[in-house]
Design a protein around this motif. Structure first.
Motif, mmCIF file in Angstrom:
data_model
loop_
_atom_site.group_PDB
_atom_site.id
_atom_site.type_symbol
_atom_site.label_atom_id
_atom_site.label_comp_id
_atom_site.label_asym_id
_atom_site.label_seq_id
_atom_site.Cartn_x
_atom_site.Cartn_y
_atom_site.Cartn_z
ATOM 1 N N GLY A 193 10.278 0.502 3.852
ATOM 2 C CA GLY A 193 10.085 1.896 3.478
ATOM 3 C C GLY A 193 10.418 2.282 2.058
ATOM 4 N N ALA A 194 10.352 1.325 1.119
ATOM 5 C CA ALA A 194 10.639 1.677 -0.271
ATOM 6 C C ALA A 194 9.419 1.409 -1.151
ATOM 7 C CB ALA A 194 11.830 0.873 -0.789
ATOM 8 N N GLU A 247 0.813 -1.232 0.000
ATOM 9 C CA GLU A 247 0.000 0.000 0.000
ATOM 10 C C GLU A 247 0.842 1.276 0.000
ATOM 11 O OE1 GLU A 247 -4.146 0.549 0.729
ATOM 12 O OE2 GLU A 247 -3.600 0.943 2.802
ATOM 13 N N SER A 248 1.523 1.498 -1.104
ATOM 14 C CA SER A 248 2.445 2.634 -1.105
ATOM 15 C C SER A 248 2.145 3.676 -2.170
ATOM 16 C CB SER A 248 3.877 2.116 -1.283
ATOM 17 O OG SER A 248 3.942 1.193 -2.346
ATOM 18 N N GLU A 249 1.120 3.441 -2.978
ATOM 19 C CA GLU A 249 0.779 4.422 -4.018
ATOM 20 C C GLU A 249 0.136 5.648 -3.354
ATOM 21 O OE1 GLU A 249 1.344 4.373 -7.246
ATOM 22 O OE2 GLU A 249 0.074 6.045 -7.866
ATOM 23 N N PRO A 250 0.743 6.841 -3.515
ATOM 24 C CA PRO A 250 0.176 8.012 -2.839
ATOM 25 C C PRO A 250 -1.318 8.204 -3.158
ATOM 26 C CG PRO A 250 2.352 8.543 -3.642
ATOM 27 C CD PRO A 250 2.025 7.170 -4.160
ATOM 28 N N GLY A 251 -2.091 8.435 -2.115
ATOM 29 C CA GLY A 251 -3.529 8.604 -2.259
ATOM 30 C C GLY A 251 -4.316 7.361 -1.900
ATOM 31 N N THR A 252 -3.633 6.269 -1.616
ATOM 32 C CA THR A 252 -4.305 4.991 -1.382
ATOM 33 C C THR A 252 -4.255 4.609 0.091
ATOM 34 O OG1 THR A 252 -3.338 4.394 -3.498
ATOM 35 C CG2 THR A 252 -4.471 2.650 -2.302
ATOM 36 N N PHE A 253 -5.419 4.352 0.664
ATOM 37 C CA PHE A 253 -5.435 3.984 2.092
ATOM 38 C C PHE A 253 -6.636 3.106 2.386
ATOM 39 C CE2 PHE A 253 -7.170 8.185 1.285
ATOM 40 C CZ PHE A 253 -8.393 8.213 1.935
ATOM 41 N N ILE A 273 9.114 1.111 -4.281
ATOM 42 C CA ILE A 273 9.299 0.186 -5.399
ATOM 43 C C ILE A 273 8.996 -1.261 -4.988
ATOM 44 C CG2 ILE A 273 11.779 -0.273 -5.133
ATOM 45 C CD1 ILE A 273 9.760 0.353 -8.415
ATOM 46 N N CYS A 274 8.979 -1.542 -3.700
ATOM 47 C CA CYS A 274 8.611 -2.890 -3.237
ATOM 48 C C CYS A 274 7.139 -3.199 -3.504
ATOM 49 C CB CYS A 274 8.911 -3.055 -1.759
ATOM 50 S SG CYS A 274 10.671 -3.004 -1.412
ATOM 51 N N ARG A 277 4.114 -3.272 4.172
ATOM 52 C CA ARG A 277 5.068 -2.168 4.315
ATOM 53 C C ARG A 277 5.480 -1.996 5.779
ATOM 54 N NH1 ARG A 277 2.549 3.484 2.600
ATOM 55 N NH2 ARG A 277 4.637 3.998 3.291
#
Ligand SMILES: Cc1cc2nc3c(=O)[nH]c(=O)nc-3n(C[C@H](O)[C@H](O)[C@H](O)COP(=O)(O)O)c2cc1C
Ligand code: SF4
Ligand code: FES
Lengths: 163, 466
Positions: free
Chosen positions: B181-182, B98-104, B184-185, B138
């Motif tokens: 914390g990356a 869940e690392s795409e900005p705007g996604t929660f 790209i993972c 993450r």
């Protein structure tokens, strides 16, 4: 660096989660070490490499890639403030500024390779993080493992970590 | 069953269709297995282990569920890519980065309904023949990781994981693996490298399609948290019934996450394509702040191309030409693609007319410059240059011609990289320039067009003079 027996036991258990390749346990081993020691020292890299039967460089290249691993000591309470778009729109730059002021942290020395600033008394350290996946409740930040949403007042937040 | 009550102030909007989020913010609900079992938990897994694995994949294909992680690829079809004559072990990985900005959205499933995910994973593992699965979560979800580990232990104790699940001969272990914390993972092959204990450098496709050559070079299915949860409901309803939810080719429900300049940001589970962007913003999120207009919307996570508030979209629908205003766009995969953007991860970011467009783009570019893994030259160098140029635009130190340079940098990234991060980082810049060129140029200084303004060039010039 002395790895307590308890910690080593926990690490050994973690390694069993990767029956195909011990190398897969690099991240969990480093997490356990960082959690205990606060950061990943050279000795910690060597210890992890011995544990997983890897060349130390194989561990070090992982440590230097991931923003989640630190190579120097943070404060007792490490703060991560989200700087990505939705939080920035909700005021994360201002939050960073007021947190630094309240915790007496100088961020002027921060660079890409040294993202963390530590306060004089070592109680707090701070860095910007990228999107923490709570964009609807910004600005958000983490203090060690605690998550805080809609953070408005720096003093109120820090007062929870005064001990 | 008594009607579900939700916590005060957290009731779903009447136009929501809660399935995956049925138990999120629910009164009296907790993540324990007893609570889950009290409502028919793990019944679908019991049913599954008595079925033919292929029959489960067939139901998932019939359901037509498309991946909720970003690319929208049909899950059943992906499962079918495991080579038929395969003799290697098969693995399944749940993408909880869940690392795409705007996604929660995945965070709430993990925190409040972890057994729904574990049941979905176990069914999926049975269908594809995986006996070992990982949840790649993450690092910034420490509480989520602990909740999942507890849930896995509970499921083990009750015989839903481990050896001989529910009296069958199906064995499965699921482990939680924390990232560090990356961003790209989140890319599936970067994730796999990370899970192998290496730097998360994405692999080139072909040949490294995970379903054929994934973890430890064995067939590996990577699916998003939300996608895997759907599997349980597909089995419960049957693929055909499930496919009646949503719209053709855009079936089921999905969770939209709205942030930015709306009165009430939040998450909304809706039938795919059954609500419009306007309904999401105006009804579900209470509209914009007083006196404000929509300047721009990023409809599917920060990698999705931006849409302009006053734009109209000429698209084909059912063979006919139609013209849509921004507010009229139904939130589904195909329409958003036809409008030149994407449904992506479901993260909708609303930007009103009080915002500086160059500031917004600069913030996005800073994200991608920080997160490029650095393997491909166009991406590593280009993402940084896009940030540096927009730094100067924001500071009023850019020339109008810099916008063309910025555009050229972006266009020299996409299509020229190992992984889709190349598109993810260049599409924002390309689309912002396409839609907001005037606004960007307005932040530049025409007097600078002739002068050497590039700090790097200045440095180089100073060095040469010495
Ligand atoms: C740069 C990049 C970042 C990604 N981040 C995520 C992520 O955080 N979570 C996720 O589920 N998928 C992410 N994806 C998509 C995954 O590569 C993959 O398509 C997805 O996990 C497949 O699951 P799905 O078919 O269920 O959507 C990302 C892709 C790219 C290119
Ligand atoms: S496109 Fe960017 S993130 Fe993807 S492999 Fe290349 S350098 Fe890494
Ligand atoms: S932008 Fe801050 S949590 Fe996503």
């Amino acid at each position: 660096m002395e790895v307590p027996a308890e910690l080593e036991k926990e690490i050994d258990e973690r390694i069993t989660h990767y029956p195909v390749s011990k190398r897969s346990a690099v991240l969990p081993v480093l997490h356990a070490l960082q959690h205990h020691f606060g950061y990943i020292s050279e000795e910690a890299v060597e210890w992890a490499a011995r544990k997983l039967e890897l060349e130390p460089i194989k561990v070090l290249e992982v440590v230097t890639f991931y923003p989640g691993f630190r190579q120097s000591a943070p404060g007792k309470y490490h703060i991560r403030v989200c700087r990505t778009l939705s939080c920035a729109m909700a005021g994360s730059a201002e939050l960073m500024e007021s947190l630094c002021k309240a915790a007496k942290i100088d961020r002027s020395g921060v660079t890409h390779h040294h993202p963390i600033a530590v306060g004089e008394d070592g109680r707090f350290s701070i860095e910007f993080a990228e999107c923490l996946a709570s964009c609807g409740t910004g600005p958000v930040c983490m203090v060690n493992d605690d998550f805080h949403e809609k953070v408005e007042d720096a003093e109120t937040l820090l007062s929870k970590y005064r001990d | 069953m008594a009607a579900i009550k939700y916590l005060a102030g957290k009731e779903p909007h009447p136009n929501e269709h809660r399935m995956i989020f049925r138990n999120v913010d629910r009164e009296g609900w907790d993540p324990s297995i007893d609570t889950y079992l009290g409502e028919g938990g793990y019944e679908q897994l019991k049913k599954a282990v008595a079925m033919e694995p292929q029959a489960i994949t067939d139901e998932v294909k019939k359901a037509g569920v498309r991946g909720r992680g970003g690319a929208g690829f049909p899950a059943g079809v992906k499962w079918g890519f495991i080579p038929p004559n395969n003799t290697k072990p098969v693995y399944l990985i749940c993408n909880a980065d869940e690392s795409e900005p705007g996604t929660f959205k995945d965070r709430y499933i993990i925190h409040q309904d972890p057994h729904q995910l574990i049941e979905g994973m176990a069914i999926a593992c049975f269908a594809v023949g995986a006996k070992l699965a990982y949840i790649y979560i993450r690092e910034e979800f420490p509480e989520g990781a602990a909740i999942l580990e507890k849930a896995i232990a509970e499921a083990h104790e009750k015989g839903f994981l481990g050896k001989g699940i529910c009296g069958s001969d199906f064995d499965l272990e699921i482990y939680v693996h924390r990232g560090a914390g990356a961003y790209i993972c989140g890319e599936e092959t970067g994730l796999i490298e990370s899970l192998e204990g290496k730097r998360p450098y994405p692999r080139i496709k072909p040949p490294y399609f995970p379903a054929a050559m994934g973890l430890y070079l064995c067939p590996t299915i990577v699916n998003n948290v939300e996608t895997l949860c759907h599997v349980k409901h597909i089995l419960d309803m049957g693929g055909e019934e499930y496919a009646k939810l949503g719209t053709p080719n855009n079936t089921g429900t999905r969770i939209l996450c709205v942030s930015g300049d709306v009165q009430k940001p939040g998450y909304f589970e809706v039938q795919v394509g059954k609500v419009t962007l306007g309904e999401v913003i105006n009804d579900m999120c209470g509209g914009l702040k007083p006196g404000r207009k929509i300047q721009a919307v990023i409809p599917g996570g920060s990698s999705a191309k931006v849409l302009r508030g006053d734009e109209t979209f000429k698209i084909k629908k059912g063979g006919e030409d139609v013209e849509l205003k921004l507010e009229d766009i139904p939130m589904d995969f195909d329409t958003l693609a036809a409008c030149g953007s994407m449904a992506g991860s479901g993260g909708v970011i609303v930007i009103d007319d009080s915002r500086s467009i160059s500031w917004v783009l600069n913030n996005i570019n800073a994200f991608y410059a920080h997160e490029s893994c650095g393997q491909c030259t166009p991406c590593r160098e280009g993402s940084l240059w896009m940030k540096k140029i927009t730094d100067r635009v924001v500071a009023g130190k850019a020339a109008p011609s810099d916008i063309d340079t910025l555009d050229a940098v972006a266009r020299n990234i996409d299509g020229r990289t190992i992984c889709a991060f190349g598109e993810a980082c260049s599409w924002p810049t390309e689309s912002f320039i396409q839609k907001f060129r005037d606004e960007l140029v307005a932040s530049t200084n025409p007097d600078l067009d002739e002068a050497i303004v590039n700090p790097e060039t200045e440095l180089a010039a100073a060095h040469l003079a010495r």
